[in-house]
Design a protein around this motif. Structure first.
Motif, PDB file in Angstrom:
ATOM      1  N   TRP A 156      30.759  52.543  38.880  1.00 33.63           N
ATOM      2  CA  TRP A 156      31.629  52.053  40.172  1.00 33.63           C
ATOM      3  C   TRP A 156      31.207  52.799  41.352  1.00 33.63           C
ATOM      4  O   TRP A 156      31.219  54.232  40.829  1.00 33.63           O
ATOM      5  CB  TRP A 156      32.677  53.483  38.612  1.00 33.63           C
ATOM      6  CG  TRP A 156      34.217  54.506  40.120  1.00 33.63           C
ATOM      7  CD1 TRP A 156      33.864  54.029  41.421  1.00 33.63           C
ATOM      8  CD2 TRP A 156      35.125  54.210  39.704  1.00 33.63           C
ATOM      9  NE1 TRP A 156      35.041  54.906  41.677  1.00 33.63           N
ATOM     10  CE2 TRP A 156      36.159  54.815  40.549  1.00 33.63           C
ATOM     11  CE3 TRP A 156      35.952  54.603  38.242  1.00 33.63           C
ATOM     12  CZ2 TRP A 156      37.085  54.973  40.364  1.00 33.63           C
ATOM     13  CZ3 TRP A 156      37.165  55.079  38.247  1.00 33.63           C
ATOM     14  CH2 TRP A 156      37.825  55.601  39.572  1.00 33.63           C
ATOM     15  N   VAL A 181      30.591  52.428  47.216  1.00 35.11           N
ATOM     16  CA  VAL A 181      31.683  51.452  47.616  1.00 35.11           C
ATOM     17  C   VAL A 181      32.637  50.345  46.743  1.00 35.11           C
ATOM     18  O   VAL A 181      33.565  50.850  47.383  1.00 35.11           O
ATOM     19  CB  VAL A 181      30.340  50.698  48.362  1.00 35.11           C
ATOM     20  CG1 VAL A 181      31.499  49.317  49.415  1.00 35.11           C
ATOM     21  CG2 VAL A 181      29.556  51.635  49.271  1.00 35.11           C
ATOM     22  N   GLU A 182      32.581  50.020  45.700  1.00 27.26           N
ATOM     23  CA  GLU A 182      33.132  49.592  44.620  1.00 27.26           C
ATOM     24  C   GLU A 182      33.286  49.741  43.440  1.00 27.26           C
ATOM     25  O   GLU A 182      32.115  49.796  42.941  1.00 27.26           O
ATOM     26  CB  GLU A 182      32.746  48.272  45.626  1.00 27.26           C
ATOM     27  CG  GLU A 182      31.266  47.174  44.913  1.00 27.26           C
ATOM     28  CD  GLU A 182      31.429  46.005  45.417  1.00 27.26           C
ATOM     29  OE1 GLU A 182      31.448  45.188  45.425  1.00 27.26           O
ATOM     30  OE2 GLU A 182      29.961  45.300  44.841  1.00 27.26           O
ATOM     31  N   ILE A 183      33.560  48.502  42.931  1.00 28.85           N
ATOM     32  CA  ILE A 183      33.306  49.190  41.591  1.00 28.85           C
ATOM     33  C   ILE A 183      33.374  47.631  40.865  1.00 28.85           C
ATOM     34  O   ILE A 183      33.631  46.274  41.909  1.00 28.85           O
ATOM     35  CB  ILE A 183      34.826  49.369  40.785  1.00 28.85           C
ATOM     36  CG1 ILE A 183      35.791  50.737  41.075  1.00 28.85           C
ATOM     37  CG2 ILE A 183      34.743  49.085  38.898  1.00 28.85           C
ATOM     38  CD1 ILE A 183      36.736  51.493  40.363  1.00 28.85           C
ATOM     39  N   GLN A 184      32.297  47.452  40.236  1.00 30.45           N
ATOM     40  CA  GLN A 184      31.502  45.780  39.948  1.00 30.45           C
ATOM     41  C   GLN A 184      32.289  45.763  38.445  1.00 30.45           C
ATOM     42  O   GLN A 184      31.610  45.794  37.438  1.00 30.45           O
ATOM     43  CB  GLN A 184      29.953  46.309  39.998  1.00 30.45           C
ATOM     44  CG  GLN A 184      29.076  45.839  41.199  1.00 30.45           C
ATOM     45  CD  GLN A 184      27.693  46.764  41.148  1.00 30.45           C
ATOM     46  OE1 GLN A 184      27.200  47.266  40.505  1.00 30.45           O
ATOM     47  NE2 GLN A 184      26.892  45.394  41.379  1.00 30.45           N
ATOM     48  N   TRP A 185      33.386  44.755  38.561  1.00 27.57           N
ATOM     49  CA  TRP A 185      33.868  44.766  37.186  1.00 27.57           C
ATOM     50  C   TRP A 185      33.163  43.804  36.793  1.00 27.57           C
ATOM     51  O   TRP A 185      33.283  43.973  35.254  1.00 27.57           O
ATOM     52  CB  TRP A 185      35.580  44.277  37.787  1.00 27.57           C
ATOM     53  CG  TRP A 185      36.374  45.523  38.367  1.00 27.57           C
ATOM     54  CD1 TRP A 185      36.905  45.215  39.675  1.00 27.57           C
ATOM     55  CD2 TRP A 185      36.964  46.524  38.429  1.00 27.57           C
ATOM     56  NE1 TRP A 185      37.415  46.380  40.125  1.00 27.57           N
ATOM     57  CE2 TRP A 185      37.440  46.896  39.022  1.00 27.57           C
ATOM     58  CE3 TRP A 185      36.847  47.270  36.134  1.00 27.57           C
ATOM     59  CZ2 TRP A 185      38.479  48.477  38.795  1.00 27.57           C
ATOM     60  CZ3 TRP A 185      37.508  48.060  36.277  1.00 27.57           C
ATOM     61  CH2 TRP A 185      38.195  48.862  37.696  1.00 27.57           C
ATOM     62  N   TYR A 225      41.644  48.352  35.488  1.00 24.85           N
ATOM     63  CA  TYR A 225      41.590  47.045  36.169  1.00 24.85           C
ATOM     64  C   TYR A 225      42.460  46.425  36.429  1.00 24.85           C
ATOM     65  O   TYR A 225      42.879  45.421  36.536  1.00 24.85           O
ATOM     66  CB  TYR A 225      39.786  46.248  35.567  1.00 24.85           C
ATOM     67  CG  TYR A 225      39.788  44.649  35.561  1.00 24.85           C
ATOM     68  CD1 TYR A 225      39.336  44.542  36.443  1.00 24.85           C
ATOM     69  CD2 TYR A 225      39.496  44.319  35.216  1.00 24.85           C
ATOM     70  CE1 TYR A 225      39.523  43.453  37.220  1.00 24.85           C
ATOM     71  CE2 TYR A 225      39.713  42.729  34.978  1.00 24.85           C
ATOM     72  CZ  TYR A 225      40.022  42.701  36.368  1.00 24.85           C
ATOM     73  OH  TYR A 225      38.858  41.312  36.567  1.00 24.85           O
ATOM     74  N   HIS A 249      45.884  47.658  37.914  1.00 26.31           N
ATOM     75  CA  HIS A 249      44.826  47.419  39.379  1.00 26.31           C
ATOM     76  C   HIS A 249      46.439  47.191  40.297  1.00 26.31           C
ATOM     77  O   HIS A 249      47.175  45.869  39.188  1.00 26.31           O
ATOM     78  CB  HIS A 249      44.365  46.508  39.544  1.00 26.31           C
ATOM     79  CG  HIS A 249      43.286  47.176  41.029  1.00 26.31           C
ATOM     80  ND1 HIS A 249      44.071  46.600  42.192  1.00 26.31           N
ATOM     81  CD2 HIS A 249      42.491  47.864  41.530  1.00 26.31           C
ATOM     82  CE1 HIS A 249      43.718  46.681  43.238  1.00 26.31           C
ATOM     83  NE2 HIS A 249      42.764  48.048  42.836  1.00 26.31           N
TER      84      HIS A 249
END
Lengths: 266, 309
Positions: free
Chosen positions: A223, A226-230, B145, B148
């Motif tokens: 997390w 900038v972004e969450i690397q899912w 997730y 979302h």
């Protein structure tokens, strides 16, 4: 009709409990562009797992988790087994000490974190395996003592007295009479300590940075600002929760007992 | 204890060969303290020290650098007037009550459902244990997730059955319920299996007799079975209170204290480790500690009384 309703309820419950785990593994096999809304139909790829090896090496964090979990569990058991025996056999401290022991479990985690943080900073223990291990000893010690206490209490004292009459000394009694009987209890307690140390996040997050960073903290780094690397996060999750999934399956009969400190036999 | 002592001194002259440690262990009065001493050492270091240190710090204005200045009760005075603190406390109690009520009601319903023999019961029960042991942080991130608003699978499912998408973590009033939901998801199996263990241990013939006497199954449950489960319900409430007071991972994995979801633990964390206001942070922490201890002690006493009765 009743049977249909019953099985519908069971299916719904299983679905609710297991779907997130299924989704972890499903997401871990998705390409970056499938992460956002591909649902069930997509082309599986090991991209995320490769990412954990090549782009962002993660083995170290899993290793740290393992070191700290195992080391703290060994110390906890070395401290808790004799203490629990003493509580169960001699009622040491007339129950007050036992309540004090268990009350450390009632401390909100951050309460203890502040003084430890300041002390660890002075002692240069921040971001060390040793420091985190000690915190996990504190974290699991009271629980382990209480759980083992329940197991020791089930061993009749007459057994011990008989062995003593036969000329055994205390160490022989512990080794030859008590230990074989307490082995299952020790195994269950060990498993719980291992899992809780493995899963622990708050202390690991506050007390480690780079060197001793555990898998839980590693998980949180996906997390970013900038972004969450899912995708890679799900892959890492999939690896990190695997031991606990196996443990949940192996320990199922003992989980309730463990979580209730031995008060309820599941 | 005295007769046990004479028993241990009796046997077969083995005493001559014993080391001093072994001799100490053979006497009940010394061995009980000897065996417990490592634990006491750890307790002193890991419980006494942080409690006393926090208490001291809560009377200072320490900010992680420089020397702490003694400011008396200033932090506590500030805390009593601090709306942010009372809101966090109120929210924590709300989450506490909501989680425990939902878990008990759903848990009891499912326990009653499972309280029979059916095909594949061991497998099905085994699978239900999964949420209990999985890392709470990992599962919170996963729920973040899955919930979302745009690409979460839960909203996909809702839309598939014709319901509108829900902003689980983007609507202010709803976010706290999403946190409650995650916590309930993880701990519901605990309530289920504690209550199921309770139901299994109840004497059956008594209820069958009552049913023969013409009481309906519902009356039997509410009049006879439920009161017998009371100690177990208190155990659940006690343990869940202890765990929910330290709820941190679901917040870190989702809202990070935003959207009116800041709970007590998060607030202490933010004050002490983000704003570095150790004095105020420890004052909050001491307050939270006493609150939990008093609450748990009352329940513990109650439980002990019921177990005896």
């Amino acid at each position: 009709m009743r049977a249909v309703l019953f099985w519908f309820a069971i299916a719904l419950m299983l679905f609710a409990f297991l779907f997130p785990v299924f989704w972890v593994y499903l997401t871990s096999l998705k390409q970056p562009e499938d992460i956002f809304g591909a649902g069930l139909i997509f082309e599986p790829t090991f991209y995320n797992y490769r990412y954990l090896v090549e782009v962002r090496p993660s083995l170290n964090e899993l290793l740290n988790s393992m070191i700290v979990s195992v080391a703290s569990t060994i110390i906890v058991m070395a401290v808790s087994v004799p203490a629990a025996y003493s509580f169960a056999r001699f009622n040491t401290g007339n129950g007050h000490l036992l309540f004090i022991t268990i009350s450390t479990r009632m401390f909100p985690g951050v309460v203890a974190a502040i003084p430890f943080f300041i002390a660890f900073r002075e002692l240069n223990l921040l971001d060390t395996h040793f420091g985190l291990t000690m915190l996990y000893v504190y974290f699991n010690m009271s629980f382990a003592t209480f759980l083992l206490y329940g197991f020791f209490r089930e061993i009749p004292t007459s057994l011990e007295n008989a062995a003593m009459l036969d000329g055994y000394n205390r160490i022989d009694v512990l080794r030859k009479v008590i230990f074989p009987l307490i082995k299952p209890g020790v195994a269950i307690t060990t498993m719980f300590c291992l899992i809780w140390s493995w899963n622990e996040f708050l202390y690991a997050f506050l007390f480690t940075r780079r060197i001793a960073r555990t898998a839980s903290v590693g998980l949180s780094t996906f997390w970013g600002s900038v972004e969450i690397q899912w995708g890679p996060m799900a892959a890492f999750m999939g690896i990190a929760i695997l031991p606990t999934l196996v443990a949940a399956w192996l320990m199922q009969r003992h989980i309730v007992r463990g979580l209730t400190f031995g008060a309820v036999k599941g | 204890m005295a007769d046990a002592d004479t028993l241990t001194r009796g046997p077969s002259g083995a005493g001559d060969r014993q080391s001093s440690l072994s001799r100490l262990l053979n006497k009940d009065s010394t061995s009980k303290w000897l065996l417990i001493s490592p634990l006491l050492l750890f307790l002193a270091a890991f419980m006494l020290y942080p409690t006393l240190y926090s208490l001291y710090m809560s009377f200072t204005d320490y900010i992680m650098r420089g020397a702490p200045n003694f400011v008396g009760l200033d932090n506590y005075r500030y805390l009593l007037d601090d709306p942010v603190f009372w809101e966090a406390l109120g929210r924590t109690l709300f989450v506490l009550v909501a989680c425990i009520v939902i878990e008990l009601c759903l848990g009891l319903a499912i326990a009653l459902l499972l309280n029979r023999d059916f095909w594949g019961q061991d497998l099905i029960k085994g699978l239900c244990f999964v949420p209990l042991l999985i890392s709470p942080l990992a599962m919170s991130l996963m729920w973040n997730y899955m919930l979302h608003i745009q690409f979460g699978v839960v909203n996909d499912m809702l839309q598939a059955i014709g319901l509108p998408a829900v902003g689980w973590f983007s609507t202010t009033g709803l976010a706290i319920w999403s946190i409650v939901f995650i916590s309930v998801w993880q701990w519901l199996p605990f309530s289920i299996f504690v209550l199921l263990a309770g139901l299994r241990s109840l004497p059956r013939d008594q209820f069958e007799a009552a049913q023969v006497d013409g009481l309906s199954a519902w009356r039997v449950f509410f009049l006879l079975q439920l009161p017998m489960l009371a100690p177990l319900i208190i155990i659940i409430v006690l343990l869940r209170t202890m765990w929910l007071m330290r709820l941190f991972d679901p917040l870190y994995g989702t809202t990070r204290g935003g959207l009116n979801t800041e709970l007590l633990d998060w607030m202490i964390y933010r004050t002490a480790f983000v704003d570095f206001d150790i004095g105020l942070g420890t004052a909050y922490a001491m307050f939270a500690l006493y609150l939990t201890l008093i609450g748990c002690l009352l329940m513990y006493k109650r439980l002990m009384r019921m177990m005896k009765g």
